[in-house]
Design an enzyme around this catalytic site. Structure first.
Site, PDB file in Angstrom:
ATOM      1  CG  ASP A  78      -2.049   1.051   1.030  1.00  0.00           C
ATOM      2  OD1 ASP A  78      -3.027   0.727   0.326  1.00  0.00           O
ATOM      3  OD2 ASP A  78      -1.940   2.166   1.561  1.00  0.00           O
ATOM      4  CD  GLN A  79       3.012   5.257  -3.582  1.00  0.00           C
ATOM      5  OE1 GLN A  79       2.269   5.727  -4.434  1.00  0.00           O
ATOM      6  NE2 GLN A  79       4.263   4.882  -3.843  1.00  0.00           N
TER       7      GLN A  79
END
Length: 201
Positions: A78-79
Site C-alpha cells: 500500500d502507498q
C-alpha cells in the site's frame, strides 16, 4: 512476528493487489505469480500517521489473501502520500487531484510505500516500508490542468504518476528502493520473499 520458516518447498506466489502497476513490477522478477484482489477498507483511523496507515493496509491485504490461499506466499502493498503528517490517498476525481497537486507544489512529500509478505500455512509474516521523498516543482495551475488532462492519474496516491508524464512535475526523488514510488519496492520484495523461503536469482 514469526521467524522465517527456512527453505520450504516451492509455494505459489500471490500478489494481493488490484494495481496494474504492481502487477507490471512483479513481472520484472520473472517468477510465476497469481493475482488476487483483497477486499480491505482503506479508511484511515483517527490519529493514524501515513506511515502506520500504509503498513496496516499492506498487512491487511496480505492477511486477507493468505487466509484464502493458506499454502501460498502472499504479497500485500500500500502507498500513502504524506504531506506534513497528513495522509493523501488516491484522488478518484479530477477536482480532488487538482486540489492535491496545488497543495503539493513547491513542497516535499514523503510517499510511504509499505510491503507485507505472509504465508498462513507456515505462520510467516513480515512487513517493511520504503519511504520516498519527492520534491515537487512550483507548478502553475495551467501545468497542473495540462498534466491531469493528459495523464488522468486519479488512481495514484498523490495524483502524480512518476513512471509517466508525472516525472515532469518533480524537482527530485530520494529513495533507496527505486521502484517504491511506482507502488512496489522490489528490493524489499525480494528480501521478504527470500525470508519466506523462496528461491530468487
Amino acid at each position: 512476528m514469526p521467524n522465517s520458516p527456512g527453505n520450504s518447498p516451492a509455494r505459489p506466489v500471490v500478489l494481493g493487489s488490484s494495481s496494474p502497476y504492481r502487477r507490471e513490477l512483479m513481472g520484472r522478477l520473472r517468477i510465476p505469480f497469481e493475482v488476487e484482489v483483497p477486499d480491505v477498507d482503506e479508511t484511515p483511523r483517527s490519529g493514524e500517521t501515513p506511515r502506520d496507515l500504509a503498513l496496516r493496509l499492506a498487512l491487511a491485504k496480505a492477511r486477507v489473501v493468505a487466509q484464502r490461499r493458506p499454502g501460498a506466499v502472499v504479497i500485500g502493498s500500500d502507498q500513502v502520500a504524506d504531506l506534513d503528517g497528513e495522509p493523501l490517498g488516491k484522488p478518484g476525481t479530477h477536482e480532488r487531484a487538482t486540489a492535491q497537486l496545488r497543495r503539493m507544489r513547491g513542497r516535499t512529500v514523503v510517499f510511504q510505500t509499505a510491503l507485507a509478505v505472509a504465508c498462513a500455512e507456515t505462520g510467516f509474516e513480515q512487513a517493511d516500508i520504503a519511504p520516498v521523498r519527492v520534491t515537487f516543482r512550483d507548478l502553475s495551475d495551467r501545468e497542473i490542468e495540462t498534466y491531469l488532462r493528459a495523464e488522468t492519474p486519479y488512481d495514484c496516491a498523490g495524483s502524480a504518476r512518476s513512471e509517466g508524464l508525472g516525472i515532469a512535475l518533480l524537482e527530485a526523488i530520494e529513495s533507496d528502493d527505486p521502484t517504491a514510488l511506482v507502488g512496489l519496492p522490489l528490493i524489499r520484495t525480494c528480501r521478504l520473499l527470500r525470508a519466506a523461503g523462496l528461491m530468487l536469482p
